[in-house]
Design a protein around this motif. Structure first.
Motif, PDB file in Angstrom:
ATOM      1  N   ASN A 131      92.368 -23.431 -65.167  1.00  0.00           N
ATOM      2  CA  ASN A 131      93.587 -23.048 -65.852  1.00  0.00           C
ATOM      3  C   ASN A 131      93.867 -21.582 -65.573  1.00  0.00           C
ATOM      4  O   ASN A 131      93.167 -20.942 -64.785  1.00  0.00           O
ATOM      5  CB  ASN A 131      93.423 -23.286 -67.355  1.00  0.00           C
ATOM      6  CG  ASN A 131      94.668 -23.870 -67.995  1.00  0.00           C
ATOM      7  OD1 ASN A 131      95.767 -23.374 -67.778  1.00  0.00           O
ATOM      8  ND2 ASN A 131      94.491 -24.920 -68.777  1.00  0.00           N
ATOM      9  N   SER A 132      94.866 -21.024 -66.232  1.00  0.00           N
ATOM     10  CA  SER A 132      95.155 -19.588 -66.131  1.00  0.00           C
ATOM     11  C   SER A 132      95.845 -19.143 -67.405  1.00  0.00           C
ATOM     12  O   SER A 132      96.185 -19.963 -68.258  1.00  0.00           O
ATOM     13  CB  SER A 132      96.046 -19.293 -64.916  1.00  0.00           C
ATOM     14  OG  SER A 132      97.320 -19.892 -65.066  1.00  0.00           O
ATOM     15  N   GLY A 133      96.064 -17.847 -67.549  1.00  0.00           N
ATOM     16  CA  GLY A 133      96.697 -17.334 -68.740  1.00  0.00           C
ATOM     17  C   GLY A 133      95.912 -17.724 -69.992  1.00  0.00           C
ATOM     18  O   GLY A 133      94.680 -17.782 -69.986  1.00  0.00           O
ATOM     19  N   PHE A 134      96.633 -17.997 -71.071  1.00  0.00           N
ATOM     20  CA  PHE A 134      95.971 -18.414 -72.307  1.00  0.00           C
ATOM     21  C   PHE A 134      95.231 -19.734 -72.140  1.00  0.00           C
ATOM     22  O   PHE A 134      94.391 -20.088 -72.971  1.00  0.00           O
ATOM     23  CB  PHE A 134      96.988 -18.539 -73.436  1.00  0.00           C
ATOM     24  CG  PHE A 134      97.247 -17.255 -74.177  1.00  0.00           C
ATOM     25  CD1 PHE A 134      96.204 -16.523 -74.721  1.00  0.00           C
ATOM     26  CD2 PHE A 134      98.541 -16.790 -74.347  1.00  0.00           C
ATOM     27  CE1 PHE A 134      96.437 -15.344 -75.416  1.00  0.00           C
ATOM     28  CE2 PHE A 134      98.791 -15.617 -75.049  1.00  0.00           C
ATOM     29  CZ  PHE A 134      97.735 -14.890 -75.589  1.00  0.00           C
ATOM     30  N   GLY A 135      95.531 -20.486 -71.077  1.00  0.00           N
ATOM     31  CA  GLY A 135      94.767 -21.691 -70.789  1.00  0.00           C
ATOM     32  C   GLY A 135      93.313 -21.359 -70.512  1.00  0.00           C
ATOM     33  O   GLY A 135      92.406 -22.136 -70.818  1.00  0.00           O
ATOM     34  N   GLU A 136      93.086 -20.201 -69.946  1.00  0.00           N
ATOM     35  CA  GLU A 136      91.738 -19.656 -69.772  1.00  0.00           C
ATOM     36  C   GLU A 136      91.294 -18.959 -71.055  1.00  0.00           C
ATOM     37  O   GLU A 136      90.156 -19.126 -71.519  1.00  0.00           O
ATOM     38  CB  GLU A 136      91.731 -18.671 -68.606  1.00  0.00           C
ATOM     39  CG  GLU A 136      90.423 -17.929 -68.407  1.00  0.00           C
ATOM     40  CD  GLU A 136      90.529 -16.814 -67.369  1.00  0.00           C
ATOM     41  OE1 GLU A 136      89.660 -15.933 -67.368  1.00  0.00           O
ATOM     42  OE2 GLU A 136      91.490 -16.807 -66.566  1.00  0.00           O
ATOM     43  N   GLY A 137      92.200 -18.163 -71.631  1.00  0.00           N
ATOM     44  CA  GLY A 137      91.838 -17.334 -72.773  1.00  0.00           C
ATOM     45  C   GLY A 137      91.410 -18.101 -74.006  1.00  0.00           C
ATOM     46  O   GLY A 137      90.464 -17.701 -74.693  1.00  0.00           O
ATOM     47  N   LEU A 138      92.093 -19.207 -74.324  1.00  0.00           N
ATOM     48  CA  LEU A 138      91.692 -19.978 -75.496  1.00  0.00           C
ATOM     49  C   LEU A 138      90.300 -20.579 -75.304  1.00  0.00           C
ATOM     50  O   LEU A 138      89.516 -20.654 -76.253  1.00  0.00           O
ATOM     51  CB  LEU A 138      92.715 -21.080 -75.787  1.00  0.00           C
ATOM     52  CG  LEU A 138      94.067 -20.615 -76.337  1.00  0.00           C
ATOM     53  CD1 LEU A 138      94.958 -21.821 -76.646  1.00  0.00           C
ATOM     54  CD2 LEU A 138      93.914 -19.756 -77.578  1.00  0.00           C
ATOM     55  N   LEU A 139      89.989 -20.988 -74.078  1.00  0.00           N
ATOM     56  CA  LEU A 139      88.640 -21.490 -73.809  1.00  0.00           C
ATOM     57  C   LEU A 139      87.598 -20.397 -74.062  1.00  0.00           C
ATOM     58  O   LEU A 139      86.528 -20.653 -74.636  1.00  0.00           O
ATOM     59  CB  LEU A 139      88.536 -21.976 -72.362  1.00  0.00           C
ATOM     60  CG  LEU A 139      89.250 -23.277 -72.025  1.00  0.00           C
ATOM     61  CD1 LEU A 139      89.179 -23.543 -70.520  1.00  0.00           C
ATOM     62  CD2 LEU A 139      88.651 -24.460 -72.785  1.00  0.00           C
ATOM     63  N   VAL A 140      87.910 -19.187 -73.628  1.00  0.00           N
ATOM     64  CA  VAL A 140      87.002 -18.061 -73.850  1.00  0.00           C
ATOM     65  C   VAL A 140      86.763 -17.856 -75.345  1.00  0.00           C
ATOM     66  O   VAL A 140      85.630 -17.643 -75.793  1.00  0.00           O
ATOM     67  CB  VAL A 140      87.572 -16.775 -73.218  1.00  0.00           C
ATOM     68  CG1 VAL A 140      86.736 -15.561 -73.602  1.00  0.00           C
ATOM     69  CG2 VAL A 140      87.638 -16.905 -71.705  1.00  0.00           C
ATOM     70  N   MET A 141      87.833 -17.947 -76.124  1.00  0.00           N
ATOM     71  CA  MET A 141      87.694 -17.736 -77.563  1.00  0.00           C
ATOM     72  C   MET A 141      86.901 -18.847 -78.237  1.00  0.00           C
ATOM     73  O   MET A 141      86.123 -18.586 -79.166  1.00  0.00           O
ATOM     74  CB  MET A 141      89.078 -17.597 -78.203  1.00  0.00           C
ATOM     75  CG  MET A 141      89.803 -16.323 -77.809  1.00  0.00           C
ATOM     76  SD  MET A 141      88.801 -14.817 -78.029  1.00  0.00           S
ATOM     77  CE  MET A 141      88.486 -14.871 -79.808  1.00  0.00           C
ATOM     78  N   TYR A 142      87.067 -20.077 -77.791  1.00  0.00           N
ATOM     79  CA  TYR A 142      86.256 -21.162 -78.341  1.00  0.00           C
ATOM     80  C   TYR A 142      84.778 -20.916 -78.048  1.00  0.00           C
ATOM     81  O   TYR A 142      83.918 -21.134 -78.902  1.00  0.00           O
ATOM     82  CB  TYR A 142      86.702 -22.512 -77.770  1.00  0.00           C
ATOM     83  CG  TYR A 142      87.939 -23.081 -78.426  1.00  0.00           C
ATOM     84  CD1 TYR A 142      87.933 -23.433 -79.779  1.00  0.00           C
ATOM     85  CD2 TYR A 142      89.120 -23.286 -77.718  1.00  0.00           C
ATOM     86  CE1 TYR A 142      89.068 -23.956 -80.395  1.00  0.00           C
ATOM     87  CE2 TYR A 142      90.257 -23.804 -78.324  1.00  0.00           C
ATOM     88  CZ  TYR A 142      90.225 -24.140 -79.653  1.00  0.00           C
ATOM     89  OH  TYR A 142      91.346 -24.651 -80.275  1.00  0.00           O
TER      90      TYR A 142
END
Length: 311
Positions: A126-137
């Protein structure tokens, strides 16, 4: 914590997310009219830098992007390894950028130097928040006491459930990136056609629909949320925009009425936004597996049968 979580700046993480999640961000470097732009700089408000970047793009500035080199990643990793900590890094999709490959090379090189340490590189697909939300989880799991292997396994098992949909303000940027032909861009502009794009089941960006008119394209993004956000975690939503905050707020209101509760709105990360251009708007949430039910079922059957390796 016995391991650190890294992300590239494509993850679009806000200052609050970075602080609360204790995330280490490795920034992309772009150019705008031959001037170097640091996509994320610790201590500098991202929103202001992004606002200036997209305003210059709208005025016709020439922009370009590049991947993060192996050497820069090694330089960020090594101090952590020297402290005796392990590393989990989440990257932009390997089907979009070569940064994942560079991170894997860095992990392999440092793994020889620090054989007692674990260095895991996870492709977010993914990219953008598609990556970022995974990081936060992953950060939330770590904060609850889970170890690096558990966090990695969760990421790899759930990354295709992170849904991303976006639309653009001007088709010329998709044309420049080769996603649509010049003829299609011209015709679409004349007819006021707005495409809807997504991160697909092959970890690539593909077109999944088109509507006529900007208002309809914003409403269409909300409809994708309504259709695919079927899990409780889907109440957490991220919305990014390239200088169209009013429409981002309107989209937030639409999905809030559908049950979304924890909504983050931020400018598009600069490296992704450089490819979609001013006026782009995206929504990101946990939902149905992008590969379809059959692929998701097959992965569940294989759970626990894979061997953890570095890289």
């Amino acid at each position: 914590m016995n391991f650190e979580i890294f992300a590239d700046s494509s993850a679009n993480l806000t200052e609050k997310m970075i602080e609360e999640g204790n995330i280490r961000v490795i920034s992309y470097v772009c150019t705008c009219d031959s001037q170097e732009v640091i996509c994320y700089k610790n201590g500098k408000p991202f929103s202001q830098a992004a606002k200036e970047f997209y305003e210059k793009m709208a005025q016709g500035a020439a922009v370009s992007t590049s991947l993060i080199s192996q050497e820069r990643i090694e330089a960020e990793f090594e101090p952590v390894l020297k402290e005796g900590k392990d590393i989990l890094m989440v990257t932009i999709s390997s089907q979009i950028s070569g940064t994942n490959h560079q991170a894997t090379l860095a992990a392999e090189a440092l793994g020889k130097k620090y054989p007692q340490r674990r260095i895991y590189i996870v492709d977010s697909v993914n990219s953008g928040f598609g990556e970022g939300l995974l990081v936060m989880y992953a950060a939330n799991l770590r904060n609850m006491g889970e170890d690096i292997d558990t966090c990695r396994k969760w990421l790899e098992s759930n990354r295709f459930r992170l849904n991303s949909y976006f639309t653009v303000g001007d088709l010329k940027y998709l044309r420049k990136g080769g996603r649509i032909s010049s003829a299609a861009a011209i015709a679409g502009t004349i007819l006021n056609i707005k495409p809807i794009l997504k991160a697909d089941g092959n970890a690539k960006i593909s077109m999944c629909g088109k509507v006529r008119g900007r208002k309809k394209s914003v409403a269409e993004l909300a409809d994708y949320y309504k259709t695919y956000a079927v899990f409780p975690e889907a109440r957490t939503v991220a919305i990014s925009h390239c200088g169209c905050e009013d429409e981002a707020q309107a989209l937030a209101d639409m999905v809030r009425a559908m049950g979304a509760e924890n909504i983050t709105i931020e400018y598009f990360d600069i490296v992704s936004g450089a490819h979609v251009g001013p006026g782009s708007l995206g929504i990101f949430f946990i939902g149905k597996d992008r590969r379809g039910e059959q692929a998701a079922s097959a992965e569940k059957k294989m759970a626990g049968k894979t061997v953890n390796v570095k890289g």
